[in-house]
Design an enzyme around this catalytic site. Structure first.
Site, PDB file in Angstrom:
ATOM      1  CD  GLU A 173      -4.953   5.333   1.982  1.00  0.00           C
ATOM      2  OE1 GLU A 173      -4.986   5.800   0.830  1.00  0.00           O
ATOM      3  OE2 GLU A 173      -5.927   5.340   2.748  1.00  0.00           O
ATOM      4  CG  MET A 183       0.141  -0.179  -4.426  1.00  0.00           C
ATOM      5  SD  MET A 183      -0.522  -0.537  -6.071  1.00  0.00           S
ATOM      6  CE  MET A 183      -1.929  -1.561  -5.639  1.00  0.00           C
ATOM      7  CB  SER A 184       0.932  -5.504  -1.467  1.00  0.00           C
ATOM      8  OG  SER A 184      -0.054  -5.546  -2.480  1.00  0.00           O
ATOM      9  NE  ARG A 185      -0.180  -1.885   5.485  1.00  0.00           N
ATOM     10  CZ  ARG A 185      -1.089  -1.111   4.915  1.00  0.00           C
ATOM     11  NH1 ARG A 185      -0.947  -0.721   3.663  1.00  0.00           N
ATOM     12  NH2 ARG A 185      -2.152  -0.721   5.577  1.00  0.00           N
ATOM     13  CG  LEU A 186       5.412  -5.760  -0.940  1.00  0.00           C
ATOM     14  CD1 LEU A 186       5.504  -6.368  -2.335  1.00  0.00           C
ATOM     15  CD2 LEU A 186       6.121  -6.658   0.075  1.00  0.00           C
TER      16      LEU A 186
END
Length: 582
Positions: free
Chosen positions: A325, A555-558
């Site tokens: 996700e 977002m982008s696992r940050l």
């Protein structure tokens, strides 16, 4: 707590309690409603016995939205074109339903089915390609619901039907406003501008080959498979009731037609749906009256909860490693947080309540015994069984090493060595939070209670999916006072009080009937009692926190991760806030 869908499928007659409407209805490429079937006798419309209808059911799950309960595809009825047409004519004849009523129900079913799988956070841009008949009307209604569901819908409606019903739908969409695109305005490669393509061109009554401009539109959808091989982007195709261009009974005869990712069947799947090989097949409606189910011996699933759709067929083959996700959330910055983590927790908890999340006070509680107890045996005991006690000596040496390691691993917080041992987790409900910590109640003879008596340290985890947030809390645990436990116990419903007495938590029970029998006996015993006495083995715990972590998905696992840990400055206990790498 979330309910778990049962594995067994039961034959029940739930359709008798449903509204007398069907979506087989009027699915036609023609604008004129069908005429009633005079050959349907009054006996056909007479009441039927419960045993007349066989329905395969699944229990509803959660999370209000468990439309994805799976039904055995081989146990569900399929309609031939003639049967679907007869059902259509009966609904708008003897049963008295109008086209606009059924179209509204169909469009809503389509929109909710799509929303079950393709969330607007990742599949936002939706193009509804609508034909001139009732199937196209379904697409128009669905587009209106997409707008209210948070999607960004577009409509391609090249052959408009000049009837008040359809003109009204167009007016409604234009007022939102939802853009209408001509065929010439569509890109050659639809994948560039859209995430979801809704095929609402032709229904089950369509005959012959598609004519312009729909032949071109169908080819655009077919071409997507070629574009996907060149470009990694992959918009999804959703067909309404029948993939446009397919034979209603034989399916994609030439093998060169649309290959939708999702098929939303209406009333009952048509025979061509047996050839559908995409990952998502939904049934929309829940409007079949008992008379029609009896006439055509329809075997249909029960719709879960209040859902307008239900997943049917085999569940999609999922690559677990590919599940992910991409969270979209506001930034969670140090300058925006409360200085006291309890205040920050209350702020986030209030947000979860305001968002209407189910049981926002649900939390995972993790505990560990003195020597990592697992199924009644300690690691030390198992190692001691080795010959000559050699492994026992190694175990003692290992514990000494862990004592040294803990000082390096968590320099800012005091951690007991027991935290390294095997632990157990379960979901419990938060029942209070104050300056002293977090409070929950349980059986003092349960496994978690035994572990807490040996190792009075625990970890809590709150997860609020709808907000992309979680909170971790760690600290020491002690029992609350008897007075506090007594007060809370008597604030519970009488049924919950009796249940706490009946349950010898974590012990083996011969069967559920034993619990029901004991409950019935206690219910009778205390029927004349104003107050039920609290059992001695039941009460509360309070976790006094010494570490917090607030996690906000990004977002982008940050992801944002802010940790609170206590420090002593000038003789005062203050909380230090640091950012952790995601």
């Amino acid at each position: 707590m979330r309910r778990v869908l049962g594995n067994s499928r039961k034959l029940i007659c739930s359709l008798l309690g449903q509204a007398p409407v069907s979506l087989a209805y009027y699915k036609s490429s023609h604008s004129k409603p069908s005429t009633p079937l005079s050959r349907f006798s009054s006996s056909f419309l007479a009441p039927i016995s419960i045993s007349a209808i066989r329905v395969f059911c699944s229990k509803s799950g959660e999370v209000g939205s468990m439309a994805s309960s799976v039904q055995n595809l081989g146990s569900i009825s399929y309609l031939a074109q003639r049967e679907a047409t007869e059902v259509d004519e009966t609904l708008m004849g003897p049963l008295g339903f109008s086209v606009d009523q059924l179209m509204e129900l169909a469009g809503l079913s389509v929109a909710t089915s799509i929303a079950e799988v393709y969330k607007p956070s990742e599949y936002n841009r939706v193009l509804a390609i609508c034909g001139p008949g009732n199937n196209g009307g379904d697409g128009l209604v669905a587009a209106r619901h997409f707008y209210h569901f948070g999607y960004k819908p577009f409509v391609c409606y090249p052959k408009r039907t000049q009837k008040p019903l359809y003109s009204g739908l167009v007016t409604q969409l234009e007022s939102l406003p939802i853009p209408f695109l001509s065929v010439d305005e569509l890109p050659v490669d639809l994948s560039k501008d859209f995430d979801i393509l809704v095929d609402a061109m032709f229904g089950f009554s369509f005959h012959g080959a598609p004519r312009p401009p729909f032949d071109e539109l169908i080819q655009k959808l077919v071409n997507l498979h070629s574009y996907q091989r060149v470009q990694q982007k992959s918009p999804v195709i959703v067909s309404v009731d029948i993939p446009s261009g397919w034979h209603v009974e034989e399916g994609d005869v030439g093998g060169e037609g649309i290959k939708p990712d999702m098929l939303v069947s209406l009333t009952a799947p048509k025979l061509c749906a047996k050839k559908f090989s995409g990952p998502h097949h939904f049934l929309g409606g829940r409007f079949v009256p008992p008379t029609i189910a009896e006439k055509y011996k329809l075997c249909l699933p029960q719709y879960p909860g209040t859902s307008m759709c239900v997943r049917i067929g085999k569940p999609p083959q999922i690559d677990i490693a590919a599940l992910r996700e991409n969270y979209i959330s506001p930034e969670f910055l140090e300058e925006h947080v409360e200085a006291n983590p309890l205040d920050q927790f209350r702020k986030w908890f209030d947000d979860a309540v305001a968002a209407g999340l189910k049981e926002p006070n649900a939390m995972a509680l993790s505990t560990a015994g003195k020597d990592g107890k697992l199924h009644g045996s300690t690691i030390g005991e198992m190692w001691a069984l080795a010959p000559n006690g050699i492994l026992e000596k190694i175990w003692e040496l290992t514990k000494k090493c862990l004592n040294i390691l803990k000082n390096f691993a968590f320099s800012s917080t005091k951690y007991d060595i027991h935290a390294y041992y095997l632990s157990s987790s379960r979901m419990v409900l938060l029942k209070g939070v104050d300056k002293g910590g977090f409070v929950w109640y349980t059986n003092y003879e349960s496994r978690k209670a035994r572990e807490l008596s040996e190792n009075p340290h625990a970890a809590l985890l709150f997860y609020w999916d709808g907000l992309n947030r979680q909170v971790r809390v760690e600290g020491s645990v002690q029992k609350v006072s008897d007075e506090e436990s007594e007060q809370y116990f008597h604030s519970r419903p009488r049924g919950s009080q009796i249940g706490a007495i009946v349950s010898k938590q974590s012990t083996v029970v011969p069967g559920r009937h034993v619990l029901h029998q004991q409950y019935k006996e206690l219910e009778e015993k205390y029927s004349k009692e104003v107050m039920i006495p609290k059992p001695k083995h039941w009460g509360g715990y309070r976790l006094q926190p010494n570490r917090f972590e607030f996690w906000q998905g990004q977002m982008s696992r940050l992801h944002d991760r802010l940790e609170y840990s206590p420090q002593e400055i000038d003789g005062k206990r203050v909380w230090k806030i640091v950012r952790l790498a995601p």
